[in-house]
Design a protein around this motif. Sequence first.
Motif, PDB file in Angstrom:
ATOM      1  N   TYR A  90     -41.182  79.723 -46.351  1.00  0.00           N
ATOM      2  CA  TYR A  90     -41.353  78.389 -46.984  1.00  0.00           C
ATOM      3  C   TYR A  90     -41.269  78.619 -48.718  1.00  0.00           C
ATOM      4  CZ  TYR A  90     -42.810  76.655 -42.386  1.00  0.00           C
ATOM      5  OH  TYR A  90     -42.858  75.872 -40.987  1.00  0.00           O
ATOM      6  N   SER A  91     -39.938  79.235 -48.974  1.00  0.00           N
ATOM      7  CA  SER A  91     -39.737  79.767 -50.226  1.00  0.00           C
ATOM      8  C   SER A  91     -38.251  79.384 -50.412  1.00  0.00           C
ATOM      9  CB  SER A  91     -39.603  80.863 -50.263  1.00  0.00           C
ATOM     10  OG  SER A  91     -38.910  82.215 -49.479  1.00  0.00           O
ATOM     11  N   GLN A  92     -38.019  79.151 -51.897  1.00  0.00           N
ATOM     12  CA  GLN A  92     -36.639  78.741 -52.333  1.00  0.00           C
ATOM     13  C   GLN A  92     -35.537  79.075 -51.577  1.00  0.00           C
ATOM     14  OE1 GLN A  92     -38.737  80.002 -54.864  1.00  0.00           O
ATOM     15  NE2 GLN A  92     -37.273  82.076 -54.736  1.00  0.00           N
ATOM     16  N   THR A  93     -36.046  80.619 -51.833  1.00  0.00           N
ATOM     17  CA  THR A  93     -34.471  81.511 -51.037  1.00  0.00           C
ATOM     18  C   THR A  93     -34.273  81.406 -49.479  1.00  0.00           C
ATOM     19  OG1 THR A  93     -35.566  83.388 -52.086  1.00  0.00           O
ATOM     20  CG2 THR A  93     -34.176  84.062 -51.017  1.00  0.00           C
ATOM     21  N   ASP A  98     -31.172  78.774 -45.658  1.00  0.00           N
ATOM     22  CA  ASP A  98     -31.138  77.270 -44.323  1.00  0.00           C
ATOM     23  C   ASP A  98     -30.413  76.153 -44.696  1.00  0.00           C
ATOM     24  OD1 ASP A  98     -33.406  78.627 -43.107  1.00  0.00           O
ATOM     25  OD2 ASP A  98     -34.635  77.391 -43.511  1.00  0.00           O
ATOM     26  N   ILE A  99     -29.508  76.303 -45.944  1.00  0.00           N
ATOM     27  CA  ILE A  99     -28.919  75.187 -45.760  1.00  0.00           C
ATOM     28  C   ILE A  99     -27.354  75.847 -45.522  1.00  0.00           C
ATOM     29  CG2 ILE A  99     -27.861  73.617 -48.245  1.00  0.00           C
ATOM     30  CD1 ILE A  99     -30.473  72.829 -48.891  1.00  0.00           C
ATOM     31  N   ALA A 100     -27.759  76.713 -46.602  1.00  0.00           N
ATOM     32  CA  ALA A 100     -25.924  78.035 -46.499  1.00  0.00           C
ATOM     33  C   ALA A 100     -25.670  77.822 -44.935  1.00  0.00           C
ATOM     34  CB  ALA A 100     -26.402  79.645 -46.980  1.00  0.00           C
ATOM     35  N   GLU A 101     -26.836  78.789 -44.059  1.00  0.00           N
ATOM     36  CA  GLU A 101     -26.425  78.720 -42.524  1.00  0.00           C
ATOM     37  C   GLU A 101     -26.009  77.516 -41.845  1.00  0.00           C
ATOM     38  OE1 GLU A 101     -29.941  81.203 -41.170  1.00  0.00           O
ATOM     39  OE2 GLU A 101     -29.285  82.512 -42.682  1.00  0.00           O
ATOM     40  N   LEU A 102     -26.896  76.232 -42.589  1.00  0.00           N
ATOM     41  CA  LEU A 102     -25.805  74.604 -41.820  1.00  0.00           C
ATOM     42  C   LEU A 102     -25.106  74.550 -42.186  1.00  0.00           C
ATOM     43  CD1 LEU A 102     -26.459  71.764 -40.361  1.00  0.00           C
ATOM     44  CD2 LEU A 102     -27.747  71.213 -42.914  1.00  0.00           C
ATOM     45  N   ILE A 103     -24.125  74.897 -43.350  1.00  0.00           N
ATOM     46  CA  ILE A 103     -22.501  74.420 -44.109  1.00  0.00           C
ATOM     47  C   ILE A 103     -22.020  75.468 -42.652  1.00  0.00           C
ATOM     48  CG2 ILE A 103     -21.423  75.207 -45.671  1.00  0.00           C
ATOM     49  CD1 ILE A 103     -23.552  73.439 -47.681  1.00  0.00           C
ATOM     50  N   ASP A 104     -22.508  76.700 -42.952  1.00  0.00           N
ATOM     51  CA  ASP A 104     -21.285  77.840 -42.670  1.00  0.00           C
ATOM     52  C   ASP A 104     -20.592  76.980 -40.653  1.00  0.00           C
ATOM     53  OD1 ASP A 104     -21.491  79.570 -44.248  1.00  0.00           O
ATOM     54  OD2 ASP A 104     -23.599  80.802 -43.360  1.00  0.00           O
ATOM     55  N   ARG A 105     -21.746  76.436 -40.655  1.00  0.00           N
ATOM     56  CA  ARG A 105     -21.336  75.488 -38.606  1.00  0.00           C
ATOM     57  C   ARG A 105     -20.596  74.386 -38.929  1.00  0.00           C
ATOM     58  NH1 ARG A 105     -24.314  76.349 -35.147  1.00  0.00           N
ATOM     59  NH2 ARG A 105     -24.651  74.377 -33.820  1.00  0.00           N
ATOM     60  N   LEU A 106     -20.368  73.878 -40.036  1.00  0.00           N
ATOM     61  CA  LEU A 106     -20.028  72.339 -40.055  1.00  0.00           C
ATOM     62  C   LEU A 106     -18.445  72.793 -41.193  1.00  0.00           C
ATOM     63  CD1 LEU A 106     -22.457  70.332 -41.673  1.00  0.00           C
ATOM     64  CD2 LEU A 106     -21.992  70.069 -39.534  1.00  0.00           C
ATOM     65  N   LEU A 123     -30.468  73.710 -55.031  1.00  0.00           N
ATOM     66  CA  LEU A 123     -30.076  74.595 -56.094  1.00  0.00           C
ATOM     67  C   LEU A 123     -30.408  76.189 -55.909  1.00  0.00           C
ATOM     68  CD1 LEU A 123     -31.279  72.820 -59.043  1.00  0.00           C
ATOM     69  CD2 LEU A 123     -29.202  72.745 -58.227  1.00  0.00           C
ATOM     70  N   ALA A 124     -31.257  76.278 -54.787  1.00  0.00           N
ATOM     71  CA  ALA A 124     -31.393  77.800 -54.407  1.00  0.00           C
ATOM     72  C   ALA A 124     -30.485  78.828 -53.505  1.00  0.00           C
ATOM     73  CB  ALA A 124     -32.783  77.291 -53.554  1.00  0.00           C
ATOM     74  N   PHE A 125     -30.146  77.003 -52.829  1.00  0.00           N
ATOM     75  CA  PHE A 125     -28.666  77.590 -52.170  1.00  0.00           C
ATOM     76  C   PHE A 125     -27.078  78.290 -53.269  1.00  0.00           C
ATOM     77  CE2 PHE A 125     -24.631  75.041 -51.266  1.00  0.00           C
ATOM     78  CZ  PHE A 125     -23.573  75.557 -50.164  1.00  0.00           C
ATOM     79  N   ILE A 126     -27.382  77.534 -54.290  1.00  0.00           N
ATOM     80  CA  ILE A 126     -26.341  77.669 -55.494  1.00  0.00           C
ATOM     81  C   ILE A 126     -26.493  78.747 -55.642  1.00  0.00           C
ATOM     82  CG2 ILE A 126     -25.334  76.473 -56.998  1.00  0.00           C
ATOM     83  CD1 ILE A 126     -24.284  75.130 -54.350  1.00  0.00           C
ATOM     84  N   HIS A 127     -27.503  78.989 -56.324  1.00  0.00           N
ATOM     85  CA  HIS A 127     -28.155  80.116 -57.455  1.00  0.00           C
ATOM     86  C   HIS A 127     -27.736  81.237 -55.987  1.00  0.00           C
ATOM     87  CE1 HIS A 127     -30.454  83.127 -59.117  1.00  0.00           C
ATOM     88  NE2 HIS A 127     -30.480  81.981 -60.108  1.00  0.00           N
ATOM     89  N   GLN A 128     -27.998  81.579 -55.635  1.00  0.00           N
ATOM     90  CA  GLN A 128     -27.511  82.153 -53.784  1.00  0.00           C
ATOM     91  C   GLN A 128     -26.273  82.503 -53.703  1.00  0.00           C
ATOM     92  OE1 GLN A 128     -30.630  82.873 -50.613  1.00  0.00           O
ATOM     93  NE2 GLN A 128     -31.362  80.499 -51.483  1.00  0.00           N
ATOM     94  N   GLY A 210     -36.149  78.020 -65.736  1.00  0.00           N
ATOM     95  CA  GLY A 210     -34.644  78.237 -65.982  1.00  0.00           C
ATOM     96  C   GLY A 210     -33.706  78.166 -64.295  1.00  0.00           C
ATOM     97  N   TYR A 211     -34.547  78.930 -63.529  1.00  0.00           N
ATOM     98  CA  TYR A 211     -33.696  79.323 -62.084  1.00  0.00           C
ATOM     99  C   TYR A 211     -32.738  78.426 -61.843  1.00  0.00           C
ATOM    100  CZ  TYR A 211     -33.563  80.348 -57.241  1.00  0.00           C
ATOM    101  OH  TYR A 211     -33.259  80.485 -56.003  1.00  0.00           O
ATOM    102  N   TRP A 212     -33.458  76.811 -61.952  1.00  0.00           N
ATOM    103  CA  TRP A 212     -32.611  75.839 -61.424  1.00  0.00           C
ATOM    104  C   TRP A 212     -31.387  75.237 -62.566  1.00  0.00           C
ATOM    105  CZ3 TRP A 212     -34.874  75.876 -56.962  1.00  0.00           C
ATOM    106  CH2 TRP A 212     -35.853  76.643 -57.450  1.00  0.00           C
ATOM    107  N   ARG A 213     -31.727  75.254 -64.088  1.00  0.00           N
ATOM    108  CA  ARG A 213     -30.684  75.065 -64.616  1.00  0.00           C
ATOM    109  C   ARG A 213     -29.970  75.813 -64.568  1.00  0.00           C
ATOM    110  NH1 ARG A 213     -30.027  76.988 -70.017  1.00  0.00           N
ATOM    111  NH2 ARG A 213     -28.961  75.049 -71.213  1.00  0.00           N
ATOM    112  N   ALA A 214     -30.170  77.238 -64.622  1.00  0.00           N
ATOM    113  CA  ALA A 214     -28.976  78.569 -64.543  1.00  0.00           C
ATOM    114  C   ALA A 214     -28.485  78.412 -62.729  1.00  0.00           C
ATOM    115  CB  ALA A 214     -29.092  79.680 -64.138  1.00  0.00           C
TER     116      ALA A 214
END
Length: 279
Positions: A90-93, A98-106, A123-128, A210-214
């Motif tokens: 239950y962290s942003q990372t 989880d979103i990245a791994e969902l997209i990999d399936r689609l 945005l955490a997914f984008i940051h990674q 700033g994490y989200w903005r970046a």
Amino acid sequence: MRVFILAVALLLPALPAWARDVWFTTSDGARLHYTETGPANAPLTLIFVPGWTMPGWIFALQQRFFQRRYRVVLFDPRGQGSSQIPPTGYSQTRRGKDIAELIDRLPGRVVVIGWSLGVLDTLAFIHQGGNPRIVGLVLVDNSVGEPPAPLYHPPPPGPPRPYPVFVREFVAGMFHTRQTPAYLAHLTQACLRLPRPYAAALLAYPVPRGYWRAALLSTGVPVLYAVRPLWAAQAHNLVAERPHTDIAIFPRAGHALFIDQASRFDTLMQQFLERDIHS
């Protein structure tokens, strides 16, 4: 009329006959769920990521509107909807992964629509690093780290409210238009599925604004930022600083503005997809 349709549709969330319920296992072992509808040859996949403790089916109106033309995925983040409630993650990372791994399936090109906490998870997914198949983002009613910072309202003095009371009041407060008691009770029950310690962790991501903005400034894909007047100053700052950004302000709407003003939201999003994504 839209409120009545919503209540009937979601009290017993009846999906179209050709909908698919899908579960997949993440790299850390969590079993997550999503529903998928739309034509197999759709030009885009739309992934809807709900807010804090919410089930994916809260986007049922959008599913019905967009599934005629697009592949529509309603995602249940870990601990939410029909997904597993694992003891960790239950962290942003992890939620971004989880979103990245969902997209990999689609398949194909993807637009992610994040609402509330779903904005931060997106945005955490984008940051990674995101995914090169992402061709657009729709961010709904949360801060994106732009100034001005949101105002902090301390809780009222006295003992904390019991968790079920807090969640029930939170759910009821999301809407400007009247929702039926049965619908609110059904949604509240879905939200209370996530235990309080995990729900609290989701409200305490340990990163600066700033994490989200970046993260948002790091991607050049078109963005639609749809918010209430609470976030209007951030919206105007964002559109002045970031190319390929559209904004929409929703007065007289609650936090769940895509329900309160579903017709306007769906039309704006359709225009965004046709103008900025298909071109």
